[in-house]
Design a protein around this motif. Sequence first.
Motif, PDB file in Angstrom:
ATOM      1  N   VAL A 149       0.862  -1.157   0.034  1.00 14.34           N
ATOM      2  CA  VAL A 149       0.059   0.056   0.135  1.00 14.34           C
ATOM      3  C   VAL A 149       1.010   1.305  -0.082  1.00 14.34           C
ATOM      4  N   LEU A 150       1.981   1.171   0.767  1.00 17.71           N
ATOM      5  CA  LEU A 150       2.866   2.206   0.709  1.00 17.71           C
ATOM      6  C   LEU A 150       3.386   2.417  -0.657  1.00 17.71           C
ATOM      7  N   THR A 151       3.956   1.503  -1.231  1.00 15.60           N
ATOM      8  CA  THR A 151       4.398   1.471  -2.508  1.00 15.60           C
ATOM      9  C   THR A 151       3.535   2.205  -3.713  1.00 15.60           C
ATOM     10  N   TYR A 152       2.221   1.895  -3.354  1.00 17.84           N
ATOM     11  CA  TYR A 152       1.029   2.312  -4.521  1.00 17.84           C
ATOM     12  C   TYR A 152       0.845   3.588  -4.118  1.00 17.84           C
ATOM     13  N   ALA A 153       0.911   4.027  -2.802  1.00 16.41           N
ATOM     14  CA  ALA A 153       0.810   5.484  -2.434  1.00 16.41           C
ATOM     15  C   ALA A 153       1.997   6.419  -2.793  1.00 16.41           C
ATOM     16  N   GLY A 154       3.139   5.843  -3.092  1.00 20.40           N
ATOM     17  CA  GLY A 154       4.352   6.459  -3.353  1.00 20.40           C
ATOM     18  C   GLY A 154       4.952   6.975  -2.264  1.00 20.40           C
ATOM     19  N   ILE A 155       5.014   6.188  -1.078  1.00 17.26           N
ATOM     20  CA  ILE A 155       5.700   6.538   0.035  1.00 17.26           C
ATOM     21  C   ILE A 155       6.750   5.420   0.103  1.00 17.26           C
ATOM     22  N   PRO A 156       8.020   5.511   0.058  1.00 21.12           N
ATOM     23  CA  PRO A 156       9.155   4.372   0.323  1.00 21.12           C
ATOM     24  C   PRO A 156       9.678   4.445   2.004  1.00 21.12           C
ATOM     25  N   PRO A 157       9.102   3.335   2.483  1.00 17.83           N
ATOM     26  CA  PRO A 157       8.931   3.557   4.072  1.00 17.83           C
ATOM     27  C   PRO A 157      10.380   3.312   4.501  1.00 17.83           C
ATOM     28  N   ALA A 158      11.341   2.965   3.844  1.00 25.16           N
ATOM     29  CA  ALA A 158      12.880   2.702   4.814  1.00 25.16           C
ATOM     30  C   ALA A 158      13.734   3.463   3.849  1.00 25.16           C
ATOM     31  N   THR A 159      13.636   4.457   3.271  1.00 32.78           N
ATOM     32  CA  THR A 159      14.414   5.460   2.381  1.00 32.78           C
ATOM     33  C   THR A 159      15.089   6.579   3.126  1.00 32.78           C
ATOM     34  N   ALA A 160      14.350   7.563   3.643  1.00 31.87           N
ATOM     35  CA  ALA A 160      14.978   8.437   4.253  1.00 31.87           C
ATOM     36  C   ALA A 160      15.601   8.103   5.723  1.00 31.87           C
ATOM     37  N   VAL A 161      14.825   7.097   6.616  1.00 29.20           N
ATOM     38  CA  VAL A 161      15.599   6.466   7.576  1.00 29.20           C
ATOM     39  C   VAL A 161      15.633   4.997   7.493  1.00 29.20           C
ATOM     40  N   PRO A 162      16.737   4.164   7.364  1.00 32.44           N
ATOM     41  CA  PRO A 162      16.481   2.990   7.035  1.00 32.44           C
ATOM     42  C   PRO A 162      15.975   2.119   8.224  1.00 32.44           C
ATOM     43  N   GLU A 163      14.481   2.457   8.685  1.00 35.84           N
ATOM     44  CA  GLU A 163      13.979   1.595   9.389  1.00 35.84           C
ATOM     45  C   GLU A 163      12.597   1.793   9.429  1.00 35.84           C
ATOM     46  N   PHE A 164      11.664   0.820   9.696  1.00 36.37           N
ATOM     47  CA  PHE A 164      10.312   1.248   9.736  1.00 36.37           C
ATOM     48  C   PHE A 164       9.504  -0.061  10.505  1.00 36.37           C
ATOM     49  N   ARG A 165       8.434   0.512  11.354  1.00 33.90           N
ATOM     50  CA  ARG A 165       8.014  -0.334  12.178  1.00 33.90           C
ATOM     51  C   ARG A 165       6.608  -0.546  11.748  1.00 33.90           C
ATOM     52  N   VAL A 166       6.128  -1.851  12.092  1.00 35.41           N
ATOM     53  CA  VAL A 166       4.836  -2.074  11.563  1.00 35.41           C
ATOM     54  C   VAL A 166       3.807  -2.484  12.838  1.00 35.41           C
TER      55      VAL A 166
END
Length: 500
Positions: A100-117
């Motif tokens: 969903v993030l990819t389809y929304a154009g949001i790279p989850p771990a680009t700015a900071v190499p960490e994402f939490r679900v």
Amino acid sequence: MGAGPGDPNLLTLRGAELLAKADAVVLDEDAFGPLLRHCRPDVEVVKGDFVKLAKDGQLVVRLCEGDPMLFSSITEEVAACAAAEVDFEIVPGVPPATAVLTYAGIPPATAVPEFRVVDAAQDQDWSSHAACPGTLVIYNGIAEAVAIGKALISGGKPDTTPVAVSSSGTTTEQYTVVSSLGRLQADLKHAGFEEPALIVVGDAVGMRERMSWFETKPLFGWRVLVPRTKEQSASLSEQLRSYGAVPEEVPTISVEPPRTPQQMDRAIKGLVTGRYEWVAFTSANAVKAVREKFEEYGLDARAFAGLKVAAVGDATASALVEFGVKPDLLPSGEQSSEGLVAEWPPYDSMLDPINRVLLPRADISTDTLVAGLTELGWECDDVTAYRTVRAAPPPQPIREAIKGGGFDAVLFTSSSTVRNLVGIAGKPHNVTAIAVIGPQTAATAEEFGLRVDVMADKPSASALAAALAEYGQKLRQAAISAGDVPRRPSQNRRGARRRK
């Protein structure tokens, strides 16, 4: 098996392979219905307990949203399989957290190499999540979105932290609102969000404006009526989907065999015995009619040996190639009877041993081609290969959508589709964009009081779809330039649901 995030094209190859072999499919959600296209026609669709079917030796596929190991309740079902000594396999799926993030154009771990679900349906320590330096992705949080935002601010997140809320992700109903933690209440007040949806918190949201690709498609979310025969509409619908549209195929013409088959029987016999120099096909339906006659007599494409074959356009040529016949003549300019005549060679008694042309066509064909070929010195056998009759009216919800403005656009590929659609379903609403394949179809549409908005630059269904996409893109750009949110035509009718 993970069914993926919503877009049926994101099913894994292993998933498609197992669905093709399945004896039964456990389908808890209607949204998974499109995945059944991978199954055998005799597959059993069931709900609820499936262990007994598996115990009886059937291959059962139980579909789960997203990935079955991520926020799923499959542990009890797996335990039931193990207790019944049923072999099981867990097939991963594409999770909404990334898709969903990819389809929304949001790279989850680009700015900071960490994402939490995290799953908001479970008790969460939002102060600890506020300390996440990367992207925070929240499932099942729409009902408490404002409260979650306040809790994150209380935990130390700045109220200016970007937030995106996206519902119905990866489908053509996807809708995304970009806000900040401090403005969530105001920005979500009229959005009308429902689950499934994701809340995304973090600086990665700021990249959406540059990287959005799905919701910016030229016909994104447009409901487009395709009034054609079922056989002809598949490739056109696929092209419309590539532009983000939601095509609905409504047959307006039914193709039926001729009332008396003897004429076609004689034509096929003449084709085999060398009566003709040329065979001219003016539609894919004509190719289909001849092919069916060939199969009836045990013939195949080899019967065309020694014959010259003409096709009126690309779609007809494709049908011939699929049959195993490569056309010798195809108009390089206008794809019509006139275009075919313009490039047809005159009869030459020194070069052409036979001066006869077979024209297997519809019962309502015009005389343009026959007249043109006769003038060039050819004799024509104009044979009725099939009849076109008006189809039955579509279901009432479709008729109401046509007349009430529920469709964003209608594609008319011939004058007969205009007449037949109006005849079986009524005139499209005046907010609906009317797209036509050429001047003749435009004239017919105007005769019925329809405003023509789009006309293809060449008479082909593919060009018509491309022209509609260009029209949609211009509407979108005009709205953005004016500082407005792009709206589909159906959203401009009275009583349409507005998203602010």
